[in-house]
Design a protein around this motif. Structure first.
Motif, PDB file in Angstrom:
ATOM      1  N   TRP A   1      -0.860  27.575  20.954  1.00 27.53           N
ATOM      2  CA  TRP A   1      -1.314  28.907  20.544  1.00 27.53           C
ATOM      3  C   TRP A   1      -2.821  28.998  20.712  1.00 27.53           C
ATOM      4  O   TRP A   1      -3.553  28.016  20.498  1.00 27.53           O
ATOM      5  CB  TRP A   1      -0.947  29.183  19.089  1.00 27.53           C
TER       6      TRP A   1
ATOM      7  N   THR B   1       0.736  33.595  21.243  1.00 26.68           N
ATOM      8  CA  THR B   1       1.747  32.598  20.885  1.00 26.68           C
ATOM      9  C   THR B   1       2.442  31.976  22.076  1.00 26.68           C
ATOM     10  O   THR B   1       3.159  30.984  21.910  1.00 26.68           O
ATOM     11  CB  THR B   1       2.819  33.240  19.985  1.00 26.68           C
TER      12      THR B   1
ATOM     13  N   SER C   1       1.428  25.304  15.339  1.00 21.85           N
ATOM     14  CA  SER C   1       1.953  25.503  16.691  1.00 21.85           C
ATOM     15  C   SER C   1       1.970  24.196  17.469  1.00 21.85           C
ATOM     16  O   SER C   1       2.907  23.929  18.230  1.00 21.85           O
ATOM     17  CB  SER C   1       1.110  26.550  17.424  1.00 21.85           C
TER      18      SER C   1
END
Length: 733
Positions: free
Chosen positions: A403, A72, A177
């Protein structure tokens, strides 16, 4: 009269309160003892629940589980650009701390929200009509076992559904993301733009302040100006010192000149100050020459002679000239003195002005430093935000997803990612659940039993003196007198008997001024072992040299005669009801030399009437005088008044508590009756203790074994020496 309240132990309300509090909960020390006692129950419950869980797992359909990991927080171009720039947003080392647990939970909550998962459900419902958002979330697990790494797991009995869900989840999370990153970058750009405007204004403001400061004070650098002032002041101070030295010298010369002028002209010839003046010296020489000529001519001519008149006129003409020259010399000195004084004042003024400028320059320098510092801070902040703005612009132009899938192939295959072992999982969960359930059940069962199991529980609950702790033994190995004389008693029996010697010693210590001569041994209910304790205590006291009488006062169910090996033909009942002499009733005990026993005799129809009679009272007085210690074995306290009647005429009552049998309510009721009756209570004896043997008990066992071993070795050596001597004598014969 007997001293019936000689050694009473007060039974305050606090004892009963503590006992009730103990009934309301277990302390930490009791929990371990409970778990040890109920180990079988705990083990059975754990095994039962674990077995049920395994059986359920075997009957369930196979379950498939897929998983993938997402990084992440990869290192981006922005991170590299600002990695060494402090005090900026998202700075890795300064402002932005490592991802906290709360941030991770927030991210997981968002990833499980309908906003992210509903599009996936809508795509899959055409192929899987039963799939809903709730069912998808129920079997979806997102965890973070390592920093910046999310582990996504989905479990279902449909193998293809697991693969399809994982593929869509990976795409959805990566797209999420990217969208979040773009949104965050736009927000950050706006924030940077807003923050740059005050920084630009602040930088311009401090630049103007610096320019105005330099113009107002006519300086470029305060440090350079301060150095110049310091050098100038030092030079002026040196000039002032030199001028003052010259002024002092001039004043001294002027004073000396005044002294010389006060003398006659003829006496000034040797003066250095006036002799340095050529004109003055020339006039003085002419005056002196005129004086010489007048003196010479006066010897030849009269005063009216023209030559004498001419000489006197010449002298008179020269004297004013000499006075004028003296005045000129004085004016010259005075002028030079005034000049030097004026110069001294001018130098003082310049030095003072220099110091004023230095003090003023100190304030200017402080303001200059403050402006420089603020200007530097504003410049650095503007530079940082400009760098940040450029990095954000570059980041916004990029389309790379922030990500990353650690293994992208895991979400592209149609095969099951992992098959969970339901039996092992259910076994672990069932075992844990069964263990917790077993522990809870053990605590509840032990609580409902309402029984004392340890001496510590008894001591904590009553706060009464604990005279002794008697270990639990299946068979009491009571050695007879012959066995003791032959030394056949084993170490275990001897050490167990030592417990009662210690018990008797503790009872003796209760009466340090006047020894305890009589006592009643009883218990709250049946089966606590009071008769056994009475017998062993009497034997221990007799073995310690005391003349002891053991009285079986349990006229309802006598049993002492069986324990000591005697017949119950005549006893206490006959002494009271038939006026028999008690000397004819007591019998020596076969257990110990100084121990005597008075059996109970026939069971009377009303034992309370006999024990409460005056004859019984008189008998107890005689027995206490005749023996060192009299021990009365009585019926239990609850439901019977026998023990209270006897204890009133003795030194006190000893209460035996059978651990593992005595209930808390029974003990509480017995203590309440003792308090109401005013019976003196000497203390408690914890019987049938399953705890570890007391330290003294263990030490005695070790000591006894070592002593017996040493005596055995010594006996073998003596036997061997005797055999050797006998053999030698035989050979000699």
């Amino acid at each position: 009269m007997l001293k019936s309240e000689k050694y009473p132990h007060p039974l305050s309300q606090a004892n009963f309160t503590q006992l009730n509090d103990d009934e309301g909960g277990l302390n930490l020390g009791q929990v371990g003892a409970v778990l040890r006692r109920r180990l079988l129950l705990i083990g059975g419950t754990t095994a039962l629940v674990a077995t049920a869980a395994v059986l359920k797992a075997e009957t369930d359909p196979p379950v498939y589980q897929g998983t993938f990991d997402i990084l992440t927080k990869p290192v981006t171009g922005e991170d590299k650009a600002i990695a060494n720039v402090p005090q900026t947003i998202n700075s890795q080392d300064k402002i932005s701390p490592p991802e906290s647990t709360r941030d991770v939970q927030t991210t997981i909550t968002v990833l499980q929200s309908p906003r992210v998962l509903n599009p996936i459900v809508e795509k899959l419902q055409a192929q899987y009509p039963d799939l809903t958002y709730d069912s998808l979330v129920y079997y979806l697990t997102i965890t973070s076992s390592k920093p910046n790494i999310l582990n996504i797991q989905y479990t279902n009995s449909d193998q293809k559904l697991v693969s399809d869900v994982l593929k869509l989840l990976a795409d959805a999370y990566l797209q999420y993301s990217l969208q979040e990153r773009q949104s965050d970058v736009e927000v950050a750009i706006k924030f940077v733009d807003q923050q740059k405007q005050p920084l630009v204004k602040g930088l311009k403001y401090w630049q103007d302040q610096l320019r105005n400061l330099r113009l107002d004070n006519n300086l470029i650098e305060p440090a350079q100006k301060a150095q110049e002032l310091s050098t100038q002041i030092a030079t002026l101070r040196q000039q002032r010192i030199e001028n003052r030295v010259q002024l002092e010298q001039m004043v001294a010369k002027y004073e000396e000149l005044q002294k010389e002028l006060a003398q006659e002209p003829g006496e000034r010839a040797g003066n250095s100050l006036l002799s340095d003046n050529v004109r003055y010296q020339k006039i003085l020489d002419q005056i002196q020459a005129a004086d010489i000529a007048i003196k010479q001519q006066s010897a030849v001519f009269t005063d009216e002679n023209p030559a004498m008149v001419t000489l006197r006129q010449k002298k008179e003409y020269l004297l004013p000239l000499l006075a004028q020259e003296e005045a000129r010399v004085q004016k010259d000195f005075q002028s030079r003195i005034r000049e030097m004084s004026a110069r001294d004042r001018a130098l003082d003024e310049k030095i003072n002005n220099g110091y004023s400028e230095v003090r003023k320059l100190a304030t200017v320098s402080r303001n200059y430093d403050n402006i420089q510092r603020e200007l530097q801070i504003a410049n650095e902040a503007l530079t940082q935000f400009t760098t940040k703005q450029q990095s954000l612009q570059i980041e916004k132009a990029q389309k790379q997803q922030p990500w990353l899938l650690l293994d992208p192939k895991l979400t592209r295959v149609n095969e099951p990612l992992a098959v969970s072992d339901s039996a092992k999982r259910n076994l672990a969960l069932g075992g844990l659940l069964g263990l917790l359930l077993g522990i809870g059940t053990a605590l509840v069962v032990d609580k409902l039993s309402n029984i004392f199991y340890s001496s510590q529980e008894l001591k904590d609950a009553t706060r009464l003196p604990l005279l002794g702790i008697v270990p639990l033994r299946k068979e009491l190995e009571v050695a007879t007198k012959d066995n003791l004389s032959r030394g056949v008693q084993n170490s275990d029996g001897a050490s167990f008997f030592e417990v009662f010697r210690s018990l008797y010693t503790n009872i003796l210590l209760l009466g340090s001024d006047t020894p305890i001569r009589s006592l009643v041994i009883s218990s709250a209910g049946q089966g606590d072992g009071k008769s056994t304790i009475a017998t062993q205590l009497a034997q221990a006291a007799a073995a310690m040299g005391q003349r002891v009488l053991l009285v079986d006062a349990n006229l309802r169910a006598p049993s002492l005669h069986n324990r000591v090996g005697l017949m119950n033909i005549q006893g206490l009942t006959d002494v009271i009801s038939q006026d028999l002499d008690w000397h004819n009733v007591i019998e020596p005990s076969p257990l110990e030399e100084n121990m005597f026993v008075m059996p109970a005799g026939p069971i009377p129809p009303d034992s309370v009437r006999l024990l409460a009679s005056q004859k019984m009272h008189n008998l107890m007085e005689e027995l206490q005088v005749s023996f060192d210690l009299v021990i009365y074995d009585t019926p239990p306290l609850l439901g019977f008044a026998d023990a209270y009647l006897l204890a009133a005429n003795t030194d006190g009552l000893v209460l035996v508590a059978g651990l593992g049998k005595l209930k808390r309510t029974a003990l509480q009721q017995a203590l309440e009756q003792i308090q109401i009756s005013g019976t003196p209570l000497l203390g408690l004896i914890a019987n049938k203790s399953k705890d570890a043997a007391p330290v003294s008990y263990q030490y005695y066992q070790q000591y006894y074994k070592q002593s017996v071993s040493g005596e055995k070795v010594s006996a073998e050596k003596v036997t061997a020496n005797a055999n050797s001597s006998s053999l030698t004598k035989t050979k000699r014969s």
